[in-house]
Structure formats: structure tokens, C-alpha cells
Scaffold this motif. Structure first.
Motif, mmCIF file in Angstrom:
data_model
loop_
_atom_site.group_PDB
_atom_site.id
_atom_site.type_symbol
_atom_site.label_atom_id
_atom_site.label_comp_id
_atom_site.label_asym_id
_atom_site.label_seq_id
_atom_site.Cartn_x
_atom_site.Cartn_y
_atom_site.Cartn_z
ATOM 1 N N TRP A 45 0.820 -1.217 0.000
ATOM 2 C CA TRP A 45 0.000 0.000 0.000
ATOM 3 C C TRP A 45 0.848 1.259 0.000
ATOM 4 C CZ3 TRP A 45 -4.757 -0.364 3.747
ATOM 5 C CH2 TRP A 45 -5.462 -1.542 3.476
ATOM 6 N N HIS A 46 1.821 1.290 0.905
ATOM 7 C CA HIS A 46 2.480 2.570 1.171
ATOM 8 C C HIS A 46 3.930 2.342 1.541
ATOM 9 C CE1 HIS A 46 2.821 6.737 2.446
ATOM 10 N NE2 HIS A 46 3.506 6.287 3.465
ATOM 11 N N THR A 47 4.799 3.165 1.001
ATOM 12 C CA THR A 47 6.213 3.056 1.387
ATOM 13 C C THR A 47 6.793 4.408 1.777
ATOM 14 O OG1 THR A 47 6.850 3.348 -0.912
ATOM 15 C CG2 THR A 47 6.707 1.083 -0.105
ATOM 16 N N SER A 48 6.181 5.508 1.320
ATOM 17 C CA SER A 48 6.636 6.894 1.485
ATOM 18 C C SER A 48 7.512 7.287 0.307
ATOM 19 C CB SER A 48 7.406 7.147 2.787
ATOM 20 O OG SER A 48 8.799 6.969 2.568
ATOM 21 N N ASN A 49 7.677 8.591 0.184
ATOM 22 C CA ASN A 49 8.502 9.116 -0.901
ATOM 23 C C ASN A 49 9.991 9.126 -0.553
ATOM 24 O OD1 ASN A 49 6.735 9.758 -3.188
ATOM 25 N ND2 ASN A 49 5.636 10.984 -1.676
ATOM 26 N N LEU A 50 10.349 8.402 0.504
ATOM 27 C CA LEU A 50 11.773 8.232 0.809
ATOM 28 C C LEU A 50 12.412 7.229 -0.150
ATOM 29 C CD1 LEU A 50 11.592 7.982 4.716
ATOM 30 C CD2 LEU A 50 12.258 9.966 3.330
ATOM 31 N N TYR A 51 11.536 6.452 -0.813
ATOM 32 C CA TYR A 51 12.037 5.398 -1.701
ATOM 33 C C TYR A 51 11.441 5.581 -3.099
ATOM 34 C CZ TYR A 51 12.801 3.716 2.958
ATOM 35 O OH TYR A 51 13.175 3.646 4.262
ATOM 36 N N ARG A 52 12.036 4.926 -4.061
ATOM 37 C CA ARG A 52 11.475 4.968 -5.412
ATOM 38 C C ARG A 52 10.133 4.238 -5.435
ATOM 39 N NH1 ARG A 52 15.850 3.328 -9.855
ATOM 40 N NH2 ARG A 52 14.003 3.628 -11.140
ATOM 41 N N ILE A 53 9.207 4.781 -6.202
ATOM 42 C CA ILE A 53 7.900 4.138 -6.336
ATOM 43 C C ILE A 53 7.680 3.911 -7.841
ATOM 44 C CG2 ILE A 53 5.400 4.425 -5.985
ATOM 45 C CD1 ILE A 53 6.097 6.145 -3.499
ATOM 46 N N PRO A 54 7.859 2.676 -8.308
ATOM 47 C CA PRO A 54 7.810 2.419 -9.746
ATOM 48 C C PRO A 54 6.502 2.895 -10.411
ATOM 49 C CG PRO A 54 8.664 0.511 -8.585
ATOM 50 C CD PRO A 54 8.225 1.481 -7.537
ATOM 51 N N GLY A 55 5.380 2.750 -9.699
ATOM 52 C CA GLY A 55 4.095 3.188 -10.266
ATOM 53 C C GLY A 55 4.083 4.687 -10.538
ATOM 54 N N GLN A 56 4.766 5.452 -9.672
ATOM 55 C CA GLN A 56 4.870 6.914 -9.874
ATOM 56 C C GLN A 56 5.702 7.223 -11.102
ATOM 57 O OE1 GLN A 56 6.317 9.759 -6.993
ATOM 58 N NE2 GLN A 56 5.049 8.895 -5.380
ATOM 59 N N GLU A 57 6.831 6.514 -11.206
ATOM 60 C CA GLU A 57 7.726 6.791 -12.337
ATOM 61 C C GLU A 57 6.997 6.488 -13.644
ATOM 62 O OE1 GLU A 57 11.402 4.700 -11.476
ATOM 63 O OE2 GLU A 57 11.539 5.679 -9.518
ATOM 64 N N LYS A 58 6.255 5.382 -13.639
ATOM 65 C CA LYS A 58 5.512 4.992 -14.841
ATOM 66 C C LYS A 58 4.421 6.025 -15.170
ATOM 67 C CE LYS A 58 2.333 1.447 -16.484
ATOM 68 N NZ LYS A 58 1.639 0.184 -16.207
ATOM 69 N N PHE A 59 3.649 6.417 -14.154
ATOM 70 C CA PHE A 59 2.528 7.334 -14.397
ATOM 71 C C PHE A 59 3.049 8.714 -14.817
ATOM 72 C CE2 PHE A 59 -1.829 8.878 -12.582
ATOM 73 C CZ PHE A 59 -2.281 9.042 -13.881
ATOM 74 N N ALA A 60 4.121 9.169 -14.152
ATOM 75 C CA ALA A 60 4.693 10.472 -14.516
ATOM 76 C C ALA A 60 5.116 10.453 -15.982
ATOM 77 C CB ALA A 60 5.879 10.800 -13.622
ATOM 78 N N GLN A 61 5.784 9.382 -16.379
ATOM 79 C CA GLN A 61 6.247 9.269 -17.767
ATOM 80 C C GLN A 61 5.073 9.323 -18.744
ATOM 81 O OE1 GLN A 61 9.436 9.534 -18.427
ATOM 82 N NE2 GLN A 61 8.799 9.641 -20.567
ATOM 83 N N ARG A 62 3.996 8.663 -18.393
ATOM 84 C CA ARG A 62 2.823 8.637 -19.292
ATOM 85 C C ARG A 62 2.171 10.023 -19.371
ATOM 86 N NH1 ARG A 62 -0.867 3.754 -17.352
ATOM 87 N NH2 ARG A 62 -1.482 3.561 -19.520
ATOM 88 N N LEU A 63 2.113 10.717 -18.235
ATOM 89 C CA LEU A 63 1.538 12.074 -18.251
ATOM 90 C C LEU A 63 2.418 13.002 -19.088
ATOM 91 C CD1 LEU A 63 0.425 12.321 -14.510
ATOM 92 C CD2 LEU A 63 -1.096 12.340 -16.506
ATOM 93 N N ILE A 64 3.726 12.845 -18.947
ATOM 94 C CA ILE A 64 4.673 13.675 -19.703
ATOM 95 C C ILE A 64 4.498 13.429 -21.202
ATOM 96 C CG2 ILE A 64 7.148 13.879 -20.225
ATOM 97 C CD1 ILE A 64 7.563 13.415 -17.120
ATOM 98 N N GLU A 65 4.382 12.147 -21.571
ATOM 99 C CA GLU A 65 4.234 11.820 -23.007
ATOM 100 C C GLU A 65 2.925 12.334 -23.584
ATOM 101 O OE1 GLU A 65 4.853 7.610 -23.001
ATOM 102 O OE2 GLU A 65 6.996 7.885 -22.582
ATOM 103 N N ASN A 66 1.953 12.614 -22.731
ATOM 104 C CA ASN A 66 0.645 13.057 -23.213
ATOM 105 C C ASN A 66 0.341 14.513 -22.890
ATOM 106 O OD1 ASN A 66 -1.159 10.643 -24.295
ATOM 107 N ND2 ASN A 66 0.252 9.870 -22.746
ATOM 108 N N SER A 67 1.383 15.306 -22.594
ATOM 109 C CA SER A 67 1.113 16.699 -22.215
ATOM 110 C C SER A 67 2.326 17.569 -22.527
ATOM 111 C CB SER A 67 0.802 16.789 -20.718
ATOM 112 O OG SER A 67 1.994 16.655 -19.976
#
Ligand code: PLP
Length: 395
Positions: A63-85
Motif C-alpha cells: 500500500w504505502h512506502t513513502s517518498n523516501l524510496y522509489r515508487i515504480p508506479g509513480q515513475e511509470k505514471f509520470a512518464q505517461r503524463l509527460i508523453e501526453n502533455s
């Protein structure tokens, strides 16, 4: 005696136990057509199988790890938002207000990083709504939300809606940028005058200002485009989104280009929960569907049919409906009768909508509605209008 829930809402005495597509069901099993979608949030309706499966499978894992660590789902979603905006970088939040807060801080920090810390003021617009934090009510400027909460947070200069000259006149040595909803939602689905965003872009470029868009309500497919600004053919500097991005899971994001984000260095901003693995699983799943080929075209087509029906209501019941507004599936009816009673009458017909300040009802259904749902909605709207018309004639 104060109720157990802090009484900041005047709630309707109705609660729901289940949802399915654009329908909600109350405890007695009564079915409601939900054209409010949790205030333009449930972009894929209720209990969408793809979202359920994404949430369930992530819930089994982490569920939760905090932003102290990498979160692969964030990296993936950010990349997709970037590619579409327009964006080069993304900060995930839990709400629209937090996305706006990040946008405001980023704009101030941009000028600080440029050696101009005195530039912290944002130009905002009458009728704006940017959320309920102290900064957001300062930016929104509505007296009813500011009353009793002490001095208004400094740094916001409000100008009349849609007036480029007023914007130019408001620019001073402390101005950092312009903050505007691409479509004003809360005040009553007010679409900006044609070419206005383009004009704001020019004004920003000429004065070294950042153009910040609040697409919390109108973004993520609601207008039939991933972002509402796309229709104006401009590239903003910062965009806040939320609501539809999580399809009902609390999620928001602040998108920015590299230049605007230059001041946001490690430690400059943060969030414990923002973009946690659970939120990212759902956000990515919503995006799978909203970004799939044909999805947004379909939203535009459904919207165009809905608008034709609403135009007919307007011509048939001019004493009840004064104007049809909006884009995509962010539509509004400006009423010549009290919005609250209109909404109550629709509710009696088992249809749910959301009010807005300017005597407007917002029609913000899930983006997955089809012709049969539109027909049901139009039947309920027509019957409500007919009721007012009969009352008027009887007088
Ligand atoms: N900005 C706009 C345009 C909104 O419509 C809203 C919410 O309605 C917000 C900001 C605040 O978002 P939240 O309620 O998720 O904090």
C-alpha cells in the motif's frame, strides 16, 4: 449539540451502498442516475472492473512506502503524463488543493531561483475556485470562503473574468504568474472567451510570468481532450489536476515544464502519501482507459449529442433553462428557476447532478456514459422542466 461530523456540509439525507457504471444504489436498492460523478471525479463511473482489479491486485502486494524510496508506479505514471502533455515533470498529491498548493509554491520558487524572490504574486480571476486551504481561498478570492478565517493570504491579485487588459494592468514588479481555471467550474461552468488563454500566454511571455492552469475539474479527459488547454493550442508552464485522475481514489498531480520547476530542489516540497503505490495503481489503471485510442473521441461524440438534447430543452423551456454551457462532459445549465429546487426535483426522478454558484446545475457524468444514459438524463431533465412550466402556466 454539535454532531459527530463537523457540520461543514449541508448534506442531502441520502446515502449509497453500491455503484455500477453511471448508477448509484441506496440502502433500499433504489437506483439513481449519477450525472454528478462525485463532483466530476468518477471518470469511469462506479465499480469499473479494470480499476477494481488494479486496486485489488496492488492491495495484496503493497500500500504505502513513502517518498523516501522509489515508487515504480509513480515513475511509470509520470512518464505517461509527460508523453501526453506539455510537462517534463510531475509531483503527485492527494487532492486538487494540494496540486494547487504545489503550483503556487513552484511559481514563487521559480522566481526565487532566478534571483527575484520579490516576485511572488499571482493574478487570479473573479469567480475562481482553487480549493479550501488558506492559500487556495486566497487565490479564489470568494468572500464566502474567506469570511472569518483571518487575514487573506497575501500574494493574489484578482481581476475580472475574461478581460486581458485588466490582466496587463495588474502586472507589477512582484508579479510571478497568472493562475486560471481553463474552464471555471464551481462558479457555474464558465468557458473562457475564445483566444483568451492564448492572449494570457503572450502576456506571460512578454512579462516573464508563468502561466498556471487549474485543470483539477476540467482536465484528464473531462472535456473530450486529455487537457482542456489543448483546444486553445497553447503550452502552459504548470498545470494542477486531480478529480478524474484517480477515478474516485484521492489523487492529484502538479505537472510542470522543466523551466518552471527549476526551483523545486530536494527538500523544497513534500507529501507523506502523495503518489503512494495504491494511488498509483489506480491512477495508472484510469489512464489505461482514458488514454486508449478512441476513448476521448467517444467522449466528444457523446457530448455533442448531449448538447443537442440540451439545446432542445433550452428552446422548449426558455422560462426554465436560460443557457447551456461547457465543453465535453463538463456541461452546465444556467437556470431561470432556483437551482436547489431543480436539483431536488431531479433527485425525486432519481437523477443526481451538482449545483454551482451562478444558479447553474453541473452535468458532469462519468465519461463512460452512452446514448441510453443520455436518454434517461434528458427524460428526467425534460420532466423537471415540464413541471416548472406547468406551475408557471397555472399562475
Ligand atoms: N480547483 C478546482 C478547479 C476545483 O474544482 C477543485 C474542487 O472542486 C479544487 C481546485 C480543489 O480540489 P480538492 O477538493 O480535491 O482539494
Amino acid at each position: 449539540m454539535i454532531p459527530p461530523l463537523l457540520p461543514t456540509y449541508n448534506r442531502v439525507d441520502l446515502s449509497f451502498v453500491r455503484g455500477e457504471g453511471p448508477y448509484l444504489f441506496d440502502e433500499a436498492g433504489t437506483k439513481y442516475l449519477d450525472f454528478g460523478a462525485g463532483i466530476a471525479v468518477c471518470a469511469l463511473g462506479h465499480a469499473h472492473p479494470h480499476l477494481i482489479s488494479a486496486l485489488r491486485s496492488q492491495a495484496d502486494k503493497l500500500w504505502h512506502t513513502s517518498n523516501l524510496y522509489r515508487i515504480p508506479g509513480q515513475e511509470k505514471f509520470a512518464q505517461r503524463l509527460i508523453e501526453n502533455s506539455f510537462a517534463d515533470t510531475v509531483f503527485f498529491t492527494n487532492s486538487g488543493t494540494e496540486a494547487i498548493e504545489c503550483a503556487i509554491k513552484m511559481a514563487r520558487r521559480y522566481h526565487y531561483a532566478n534571483g527575484a524572490p520579490e516576485r511572488f504574486r499571482l493574478i487570479t480571476f473573479e469567480g475562481a475556485f482553487h480549493g479550501r486551504s488558506l492559500a487556495a481561498i486566497g487565490a479564489g478570492g470568494a468572500a464566502k470562503y474567506l469570511e472569518g478565517f483571518g487575514p487573506k493570504v497575501d500574494g493574489f491579485d484578482q481581476v475580472p473574468f475574461g478581460d486581458p487588459q485588466a490582466v496587463v494592468n495588474a502586472i507589477g514588479p512582484e508579479t510571478a504568474g497568472i493562475l486560471i481555471e481553463s474552464i471555471q467550474g464551481e462558479v457555474g461552468v464558465r468557458v473562457l472567451p475564445q483566444g483568451f488563454l492564448k492572449r494570457l500566454r503572450e502576456i506571460c511571455d512578454a512579462n516573464g510570468l508563468l502561466l498556471i492552469l487549474d485543470e483539477v475539474q476540467c482536465g484528464m479527459g473531462r472535456t473530450g481532450h486529455m487537457f482542456a488547454y489543448e483546444e486553445e493550442n497553447i503550452s502552459p508552464d504548470i498545470v494542477a489536476v486531480a478529480k478524474g485522475i484517480g477515478g474516485g481514489f484521492p489523487l492529484g498531480a502538479c505537472l510542470a515544464n522543466e523551466n518552471a520547476a527549476k526551483g523545486m530542489t530536494p527538500g523544497s516540497h513534500g507529501s507523506t502519501y502523495g503518489g503512494n503505490p495504491l494511488a498509483m495503481a489506480v491512477g495508472n489503471a484510469v489512464f489505461d482507459i482514458v488514454s486508449a485510442p478512441g476513448f476521448l473521441e467517444r467522449v466528444r461524440m457523446v457530448s455533442s449529442h448531449f448538447q443537442q438534447h440540451l439545446a432542445m430543452l433550452l428552446s422548449e423551456y426558455p422560462h426554465v433553462v436560460g443557457e447551456v454551457r461547457g465543453r465535453g462532459l463538463m456541461l452546465g445549465l444556467k437556470l431561470n428557476v432556483p437551482a436547489a429546487s431543480f436539483i431536488a426535483s431531479l433527485r425525486e426522478k432519481k437523477m443526481l447532478v451538482v449545483g454551482a454558484t451562478e444558479n447553474v446545475v453541473r452535468l458532469v457524468p462519468p465519461l463512460i456514459v452512452d446514448e441510453s444514459h443520455l436518454r434517461e438524463a434528458v427524460d428526467a431533465l425534460s420532466a423537471t422542466c415540464a413541471g416548472y412550466e406547468a406551475e408557471r402556466k397555472a399562475k
